[in-house]
Scaffold this active site. Sequence first.
Site, PDB file in Angstrom:
ATOM      1  N   GLU A   1     -13.860  -0.290   5.679  1.00 37.18           N
ATOM      2  CA  GLU A   1     -14.593   0.921   5.391  1.00 37.18           C
ATOM      3  C   GLU A   1     -15.389   1.084   4.668  1.00 37.18           C
ATOM      4  O   GLU A   1     -16.368  -0.216   4.249  1.00 37.18           O
ATOM      5  CB  GLU A   1     -12.835   0.346   4.242  1.00 37.18           C
TER       6      GLU A   1
ATOM      7  N   ARG B   1       2.158   7.284  -6.534  1.00 33.79           N
ATOM      8  CA  ARG B   1       0.578   7.919  -6.536  1.00 33.79           C
ATOM      9  C   ARG B   1       0.647   9.582  -6.831  1.00 33.79           C
ATOM     10  O   ARG B   1       0.745  10.354  -7.299  1.00 33.79           O
ATOM     11  CB  ARG B   1      -0.959   7.849  -5.974  1.00 33.79           C
TER      12      ARG B   1
ATOM     13  N   TYR C   1       0.642  -1.209   0.068  1.00 31.55           N
ATOM     14  CA  TYR C   1       0.298   0.346  -0.115  1.00 31.55           C
ATOM     15  C   TYR C   1       0.841   2.090   0.156  1.00 31.55           C
ATOM     16  O   TYR C   1       0.769   2.034  -0.952  1.00 31.55           O
ATOM     17  CB  TYR C   1      -0.699   0.119   0.926  1.00 31.55           C
TER      18      TYR C   1
ATOM     19  N   ARG D   1     -11.596  13.008   1.676  1.00 33.16           N
ATOM     20  CA  ARG D   1     -12.103  12.762   2.449  1.00 33.16           C
ATOM     21  C   ARG D   1     -13.350  12.240   1.485  1.00 33.16           C
ATOM     22  O   ARG D   1     -14.526  11.151   1.350  1.00 33.16           O
ATOM     23  CB  ARG D   1     -12.880  13.518   3.615  1.00 33.16           C
TER      24      ARG D   1
ATOM     25  N   TYR E   1      -1.156  13.081   6.454  1.00 29.57           N
ATOM     26  CA  TYR E   1      -0.340  12.218   7.103  1.00 29.57           C
ATOM     27  C   TYR E   1       0.732  12.522   7.842  1.00 29.57           C
ATOM     28  O   TYR E   1       1.977  12.914   7.022  1.00 29.57           O
ATOM     29  CB  TYR E   1      -0.781  10.555   7.048  1.00 29.57           C
TER      30      TYR E   1
END
Length: 341
Positions: free
Chosen positions: A332, A158, A151, A224, A211
């Site tokens: 999720e 990305r 991940y 979000r 983060y």
Amino acid sequence: MTISLFKPSRGSGLIAAPLNVSYSPVADTEIPVQNILASIEYQPAAPAAAGQEQIDVALPCLSAVPYRETWSSPEVVTAGSEGMISYRQSSRVIFGVVKVRESEFASLQDCTHRVYTEILQFLTRKDYPSLLRVWNYFSDINADSDGVERYKLFCVGRHQAVSVIPDFERYLPAASAIGTGTQEFFLVYFVAARSPGVQIENPRQISAFHYPDQYGPKSPSFTRAMLKNWEQVSQLYISGTASIVGHQTLHRDKVRLQLDETVANLQSLIGHVRAVHQCGIERLDQVSALKVYIRHPEHYALIQDRLEEVTAEKVPVLYLQGDICRQDLLLEIEGLVNFRR
Ligand code: 3EB
């Protein structure tokens, strides 16, 4: 039974959004092919109908009857492909998909970088420069590759691709990133528009793109939620939402508490949209569609029971088995909200 959301207005008082989603059992699809932007199948997948491309996502559907996810447009769409990307478009939206073999790239990071770079160039060329929503699916999301979790490698690739845009954080779309069981494919599908949506962050959570680096060398590039104001209707595309407050995972190994924290995050997000933008919905039973990713299938019954309470059984919910991008997350939830302007 097809659960159609926001049907085109035929004196019904309902107004069609430029694109919308419905979930229906794989056996029946009532939407005419010329209106379909994307037909997404989960496992077990039915074969594609004649002349119909479909997107196969390697995640088991947990309901007794498997469901298909159909994105449709009230306008007739046209289809095409360029390089890695297959797409369908209307005058207002484009729906694209990239499915590549990861083994054809040097690494997952390289694969992600190249796919995202191609998507961004494609959208500029096609003049749908505003990415609203992206879904990412690839295998073994929590496995290490050369000592780094896959991940995190995905996040680095990305970030490499999106950070070439000046001020790129202002343009990040809503997203989900989920681990599948299949080794082969890296799959991304996306929705983009002619003009931008409004980024929404969650007051209970630090923006993912801020983060701290304990979650990876490059932070996750998504917002979000994305609020898109069309002419008469608006849509809120809610990213994958989990039991994270601030930047920390809460309630390790406690599925019921993770679910309640996730619901609190969703509630906080829609409350924030109402407070800041004076629009949207008040309660989660007004959401148009939800998709739930569950790490351990044995948690399905508990999660479904509780979500039926939360949504008063008024919301179509698709339950899929998939790996969440942090090892300590058990579920999720993502969603779409349609509302009148
Ligand atoms: C989180 O809030 C949970 O990397 O695109 C959710 C949605 C998550 C999207 C992504 C990650 C992504 O950080 C994980």
